[in-house]
Design an enzyme around this catalytic site. Structure first.
Site, PDB file in Angstrom:
ATOM      1  CG  PHE A 129      55.480  32.639 -21.141  1.00 56.78           C
ATOM      2  CD1 PHE A 129      56.764  32.352 -20.693  1.00 56.78           C
ATOM      3  CD2 PHE A 129      54.831  33.748 -20.612  1.00 56.78           C
ATOM      4  CE1 PHE A 129      57.391  33.143 -19.747  1.00 56.78           C
ATOM      5  CE2 PHE A 129      55.459  34.549 -19.664  1.00 56.78           C
ATOM      6  CZ  PHE A 129      56.742  34.255 -19.234  1.00 56.78           C
ATOM      7  CG  ASP A 220      47.813  32.319 -19.967  1.00 59.53           C
ATOM      8  OD1 ASP A 220      47.445  33.481 -20.172  1.00 59.53           O
ATOM      9  OD2 ASP A 220      48.931  32.018 -19.509  1.00 59.53           O
ATOM     10  CE  LYS A 249      52.444  39.876 -21.565  1.00 61.99           C
ATOM     11  NZ  LYS A 249      52.485  38.459 -21.221  1.00 61.99           N
TER      12      LYS A 249
HETATM   13  C1  LIG Z   1      52.950  37.593 -20.197  1.00 64.00           C
HETATM   14  C2  LIG Z   1      52.210  36.335 -20.015  1.00 64.00           C
HETATM   15  C3  LIG Z   1      52.044  35.760 -18.732  1.00 64.00           C
HETATM   16  C4  LIG Z   1      52.707  36.328 -17.511  1.00 64.00           C
HETATM   17  O1  LIG Z   1      52.204  37.566 -17.165  1.00 64.00           O
HETATM   18  P1  LIG Z   1      52.981  38.464 -16.078  1.00 64.00           P
HETATM   19  O2  LIG Z   1      52.074  39.632 -15.887  1.00 64.00           O
HETATM   20  O3  LIG Z   1      54.314  38.812 -16.653  1.00 64.00           O
HETATM   21  O4  LIG Z   1      53.118  37.632 -14.852  1.00 64.00           O
HETATM   22  C5  LIG Z   1      51.276  34.628 -18.629  1.00 64.00           C
HETATM   23  N1  LIG Z   1      50.707  34.070 -19.705  1.00 64.00           N
HETATM   24  C6  LIG Z   1      50.840  34.587 -20.938  1.00 64.00           C
HETATM   25  C7  LIG Z   1      50.150  33.933 -22.079  1.00 64.00           C
HETATM   26  C8  LIG Z   1      51.610  35.726 -21.139  1.00 64.00           C
HETATM   27  O5  LIG Z   1      51.773  36.215 -22.365  1.00 64.00           O
END
Ligand SMILES: *Cc1c(COP(=O)(O)O)cnc(C)c1O
Length: 404
Positions: A129, A220, A249
């Protein structure tokens, strides 16, 4: 717009690990805005720092130097493998910046053609994700998020997470007719995709191959980064260093901020090549700095490690008492997943039942219930959360009364 399937719950107030709904009911918050409220709700440090910042300066353009931004970048540089930072406002946006960096790396370092047939590729994992903007959602290896939005962005290929043989096969196929792969993009632990921790041996091999071909390894860290894993950065759990990583986050503790952090040797973007109006604004960076100060002062990564151990122990006890419903527990620090058996209730049903017991949790896929509480959580909260979860599990399993 109707973009969210929302629970009928209106949260109006929070303090520490607790939140209250509009009926005055109290919930123990195992969601924390989905791994956002690092310091808990209404943290004293954040209230004071943001209040002061609001009275001092709210926003200036990136046309000018922003001292709060330089300080936060300095903290990241001093405490990670990165040398420089670009600030934006969300995880998806941080990954977009990383994707642009990867494309540029493909062109300038690997000499990859710019033509669409032979253009640079980014390899990412199935069940990953990376966000919802068009390129970030293309990087996301889950077809359900692509559905209805085709055509997707060109230049992405997918492989099964933690699978060395599949990764090598894809890499060699892509590289067979000359340089083609610009970057590999991976979560150190897949959060949304089911709380799947990265395998250190897999990441070590990916690191070796990226080094051999001069391919960027981008991690990420949007969900695991900033102390949640029990280390400051998720990559420390894997024993490797990425060339670049993204944050969002938990970095602002509830104030929107994202970041792309890079090593000097891949700091390819020049003035004018990327920008953001709000990115790195004084308020967001003050929030980030405050989270950083509190993390260090209260040693929150170590606390997250200890609390994660306790939570995992308690969840394993619970699994022992409910072996027909719970398959296992996995995760790092305060990012834990309770894996449910296919025969039992679905994750969403457990989440709903937990809500009725005054505990907020979030699913990660169909069969995993995710715990991402504030890093300030204490043992008594963990004991209380597991008690409430057990009541929820029992409520889920109650046979529906038969009509006769
Ligand atoms: C939540 C998340 C995103 C996206 O972040 P947003 O601030 O909602 O755009 C990207 N990568 C990971 C691993 C996430 O958990």
């Amino acid at each position: 717009m109707n973009t969210y399937g929302r629970f009928p719950l209106e949260l109006v107030r929070g303090r520490g690990v607790w939140v209250w709904d509009s009926n005055g009911r109290r919930y123990l918050d195992g969601v924390a805005g989905i791994a956002v409220c690092t310091l808990g709700h209404s943290s004293r440090a954040l209230r004071h720092a943001l209040g002061r910042q609001l009275r001092k300066l709210q926003h200036v353009s990136n046309l000018y130097r922003v001292p709060e931004q330089e300080q936060l970048a300095g903290w990241i540089r001093d405490n990670s493998c990165a040398d420089s930072v670009f600030f934006c406002n969300s995880g998806a946006e941080a990954n977009e910046a990383a994707i642009k960096l990867a494309r540029k790396h493909g062109h300038v370092v690997r000499g990859i053609d710019t033509s669409s047939e032979r253009g640079p590729l980014i390899l990412s994992a199935q069940a990953s994700f990376h966000g919802r903007t068009l390129a970030a959602v293309t990087a996301t290896g889950q077809p359900k998020y692509h559905q209805g939005f085709e055509p997707m962005v060109q230049g992405f290929r997918y492989f099964p997470y933690n699978d060395i043989a599949a990764f090598e096969a894809l890499l060699h196929k892509c590289e067979a007719a000359g340089p083609r792969v610009a970057a590999v993009l991976l979560e150190p632990l897949q959060g949304e995709g089911g709380v799947n921790p990265g395998n250190p041996a897999f990441f070590k091999r990916v690191r070796e191959l990226c080094d051999r071909y001069n391919i960027l390894l981008i991690l990420d860290e949007v969900q695991v980064g900033v102390g949640r894993s029990g280390c400051l950065w998720g990559y420390q759990k894997l024993g490797i260093e990425p060339d670049a990583f993204t944050l969002a986050k938990g970095l602002g503790g509830g104030f929107p901020i994202g970041a792309l952090c890079v090593k000097a040797k891949v700091d390819h973007l020049k003035p004018g090549e990327h920008a953001s109006t709000f990115g790195g604004n004084p308020m967001a960076c003050r929030a980030g700095l405050t989270v950083a100060e509190e993390l260090s002062r209260r040693n929150l990564p170590a606390h997250a490690e200890a609390m994660g151990k306790l939570l995992q122990e308690r969840l394993l006890d619970l699994a022992g008492r409910h072996p027909l419903v719970i398959e296992g527990v996995r995760g790092w620090g305060l990012l834990q997943g309770l894996v449910l058996r296919a025969e039992g209730p679905a994750a969403i049903d457990v989440v709903k039942a937990a809500m009725a017991e005054g505990l907020l949790l979030v699913p990660a896929g169909t069969n995993v219930v995710r715990f991402v509480p504030p890093l300030t959580i204490q043992p008594r909260h963990i004991r209380e959360a597991v008690k409430r979860l057990e009541r929820a599990l029992l409520a889920c399993q109650k046979p529906t009364p038969s009509p006769n």
